[in-house]
Design a protein around this motif. Structure first.
Motif, PDB file in Angstrom:
ATOM      1  N   LEU A   7       0.873  -1.174   0.000  1.00  8.22           N
ATOM      2  CA  LEU A   7       0.000   0.000   0.000  1.00  8.22           C
ATOM      3  C   LEU A   7       0.908   1.221   0.000  1.00  8.22           C
ATOM      4  O   LEU A   7       1.833   1.305   0.815  1.00  8.22           O
ATOM      5  CB  LEU A   7      -0.894   0.016   1.237  1.00  8.22           C
ATOM      6  CG  LEU A   7      -1.910  -1.127   1.380  1.00  8.22           C
ATOM      7  CD1 LEU A   7      -2.603  -1.045   2.730  1.00  8.22           C
ATOM      8  CD2 LEU A   7      -2.928  -1.085   0.253  1.00  8.22           C
ATOM      9  N   VAL A   8       0.662   2.146  -0.911  1.00 12.13           N
ATOM     10  CA  VAL A   8       1.473   3.359  -0.985  1.00 12.13           C
ATOM     11  C   VAL A   8       0.552   4.562  -0.886  1.00 12.13           C
ATOM     12  O   VAL A   8      -0.349   4.732  -1.709  1.00 12.13           O
ATOM     13  CB  VAL A   8       2.293   3.423  -2.290  1.00 12.13           C
ATOM     14  CG1 VAL A   8       3.138   4.694  -2.323  1.00 12.13           C
ATOM     15  CG2 VAL A   8       3.186   2.194  -2.432  1.00 12.13           C
ATOM     16  N   GLU A   9       0.762   5.355   0.137  1.00 12.96           N
ATOM     17  CA  GLU A   9      -0.032   6.557   0.342  1.00 12.96           C
ATOM     18  C   GLU A   9       0.893   7.761   0.405  1.00 12.96           C
ATOM     19  O   GLU A   9       1.923   7.720   1.087  1.00 12.96           O
ATOM     20  CB  GLU A   9      -0.845   6.461   1.633  1.00 12.96           C
ATOM     21  CG  GLU A   9      -1.852   5.315   1.648  1.00 12.96           C
ATOM     22  CD  GLU A   9      -2.604   5.217   2.959  1.00 12.96           C
ATOM     23  OE1 GLU A   9      -2.316   6.044   3.865  1.00 12.96           O
ATOM     24  OE2 GLU A   9      -3.463   4.340   3.094  1.00 12.96           O
ATOM     25  N   ILE A  10       0.529   8.830  -0.296  1.00 11.14           N
ATOM     26  CA  ILE A  10       1.337  10.045  -0.323  1.00 11.14           C
ATOM     27  C   ILE A  10       0.489  11.194   0.187  1.00 11.14           C
ATOM     28  O   ILE A  10      -0.613  11.437  -0.311  1.00 11.14           O
ATOM     29  CB  ILE A  10       1.849  10.338  -1.753  1.00 11.14           C
ATOM     30  CG1 ILE A  10       2.717   9.177  -2.261  1.00 11.14           C
ATOM     31  CG2 ILE A  10       2.635  11.646  -1.782  1.00 11.14           C
ATOM     32  CD1 ILE A  10       3.087   9.293  -3.727  1.00 11.14           C
ATOM     33  N   ARG A  41      11.583   2.985  -6.821  1.00 11.66           N
ATOM     34  CA  ARG A  41      12.012   3.743  -8.006  1.00 11.66           C
ATOM     35  C   ARG A  41      11.000   4.829  -8.364  1.00 11.66           C
ATOM     36  O   ARG A  41      11.364   5.948  -8.746  1.00 11.66           O
ATOM     37  CB  ARG A  41      12.244   2.801  -9.179  1.00 11.66           C
ATOM     38  CG  ARG A  41      13.453   1.880  -9.002  1.00 11.66           C
ATOM     39  CD  ARG A  41      13.580   0.877 -10.146  1.00 11.66           C
ATOM     40  NE  ARG A  41      14.682  -0.018  -9.933  1.00 11.66           N
ATOM     41  CZ  ARG A  41      15.945   0.228 -10.276  1.00 11.66           C
ATOM     42  NH1 ARG A  41      16.239   1.388 -10.874  1.00 11.66           N
ATOM     43  NH2 ARG A  41      16.900  -0.644 -10.048  1.00 11.66           N
ATOM     44  N   ALA A  42       9.719   4.473  -8.241  1.00  9.05           N
ATOM     45  CA  ALA A  42       8.674   5.453  -8.549  1.00  9.05           C
ATOM     46  C   ALA A  42       8.695   6.611  -7.556  1.00  9.05           C
ATOM     47  O   ALA A  42       8.544   7.781  -7.935  1.00  9.05           O
ATOM     48  CB  ALA A  42       7.304   4.769  -8.530  1.00  9.05           C
ATOM     49  N   LEU A  43       8.900   6.313  -6.276  1.00  7.95           N
ATOM     50  CA  LEU A  43       8.951   7.367  -5.267  1.00  7.95           C
ATOM     51  C   LEU A  43      10.188   8.232  -5.437  1.00  7.95           C
ATOM     52  O   LEU A  43      10.166   9.438  -5.170  1.00  7.95           O
ATOM     53  CB  LEU A  43       8.911   6.752  -3.869  1.00  7.95           C
ATOM     54  CG  LEU A  43       7.587   6.070  -3.489  1.00  7.95           C
ATOM     55  CD1 LEU A  43       7.737   5.308  -2.176  1.00  7.95           C
ATOM     56  CD2 LEU A  43       6.462   7.094  -3.389  1.00  7.95           C
ATOM     57  N   GLN A  44      11.277   7.627  -5.860  1.00 12.29           N
ATOM     58  CA  GLN A  44      12.495   8.391  -6.133  1.00 12.29           C
ATOM     59  C   GLN A  44      12.241   9.435  -7.226  1.00 12.29           C
ATOM     60  O   GLN A  44      12.705  10.575  -7.134  1.00 12.29           O
ATOM     61  CB  GLN A  44      13.623   7.447  -6.553  1.00 12.29           C
ATOM     62  CG  GLN A  44      14.830   8.100  -7.199  1.00 12.29           C
ATOM     63  CD  GLN A  44      15.611   8.995  -6.251  1.00 12.29           C
ATOM     64  OE1 GLN A  44      15.510   8.872  -5.044  1.00 12.29           O
ATOM     65  NE2 GLN A  44      16.382   9.908  -6.807  1.00 12.29           N
ATOM     66  N   LYS A  45      11.471   9.063  -8.235  1.00 11.14           N
ATOM     67  CA  LYS A  45      11.215   9.965  -9.362  1.00 11.14           C
ATOM     68  C   LYS A  45      10.135  10.999  -9.051  1.00 11.14           C
ATOM     69  O   LYS A  45      10.035  12.015  -9.745  1.00 11.14           O
ATOM     70  CB  LYS A  45      10.794   9.152 -10.588  1.00 11.14           C
ATOM     71  CG  LYS A  45      11.883   8.241 -11.133  1.00 11.14           C
ATOM     72  CD  LYS A  45      11.352   7.413 -12.299  1.00 11.14           C
ATOM     73  CE  LYS A  45      12.407   6.458 -12.824  1.00 11.14           C
ATOM     74  NZ  LYS A  45      11.874   5.593 -13.932  1.00 11.14           N
TER      75      LYS A  45
END
Length: 260
Positions: A7-10, A41-45
């Protein structure tokens, strides 16, 4: 970003990456390792993300370890490839130019604690249990644990943990230097998010460059490390953040950083 096992929440510049296999105590299978790598990788970008928090779904486990059901029938080559998937995923967390905080909310065993060790800062619940039980299964930590643990607490302590396979509580882990802070279980995420907010208020470019210097300090000789520090320090002065930070100081106001 949608994943089967994560789960990824921003929210407001802070991303929470949560391992979401509660029925398996968030154990790491190959699919989950690949997803962690992809999410990292997606969060890095993502320019809207300045700090990442890694934790586990549920109230029992951060990550209970690697998936033994998947591992038990692997041959030597398959075992090596499984290890490499872990290396790739955790290197993404370790090497991104954004701070990563582990919120260890329960069992962090084997591969689970190896995830935490790849993060920059570890906060643990007072209910957390930590260890490397792999030797009791006829293997040893293969996701970077032999390297990161030894660099963190020294060879003798790392060997004791790995050779015995014993599980320790959060307080002992803190005393050994394996975790940064132990907090009451129910306060863990509140404390971690407060830390993330504090870090987020500072210059993100400078933090990313400082992270590079610190991470590479153990693999470089002193002269090379100081040359890297001078180079990255100099790069800060080519950023809008440095101008804003120092101007704000002179003007006696709070700086507003934009990561530029």
């Amino acid at each position: 970003m949608e994943y089967k096992n994560l789960l990824v929440e921003i929210n407001n510049g802070i991303a929470v990456l949560k391992i979401n296999r509660p029925k398996a105590l968030n154990a790491l299978n190959s699919e989950t390792l690949i997803e962690i790598n992809d999410a990292g990788r997606a969060l890095q970008k993502n320019k809207d993300v300045w700090v990442i928090v890694v934790t586990g779904e549920g109230d029992k486990a951060f990550i209970a370890g690697a998936d033994i059901v998947e591992m038990k029938d692997l041959n030597a080559v398959e075992g090596m490839l499984f290890s490499q998937r872990g290396h790739d995923a955790f290197a993404t967390l370790e090497n991104m130019n954004k701070p990563v905080i582990a919120a260890v909310n329960g069992f962090a065993l084997g591969g689970g604690f190896e995830v935490a060790l790849a993060c920059d800062i570890i906060y643990a619940s007072d209910k957390a249990k930590i260890g490397f039980p792999e030797a009791t299964l006829g293997i040893f930590p293969g996701f970077g644990g032999t390297q990161r643990a030894a660099k963190l607490v020294g060879l003798a302590k790392a060997k004791e943990l790995i050779f015995t396979g014993k599980m320790i509580g959060a307080a002992e882990a803190y005393e050994m230097g394996l975790v940064n802070k132990v907090v009451p279980h129910e306060e863990l995420m509140k404390e971690v998010m407060a830390l993330a907010e504090k870090i987020k208020s500072n210059g993100p470019v400078a933090i990313g460059l400082a992270k590079e210097c610190i991470n590479k300090s153990l693999s470089l000789d002193m002269d090379s490390a100081l040359m890297l520090e001078a180079k990255d320090f100099g790069l800060c002065f080519g950023t809008k953040d440095q101008k804003e930070g120092m101007t704000a100081f002179v003007e006696k106001r709070k700086a507003t950083f934009k990561g530029e």
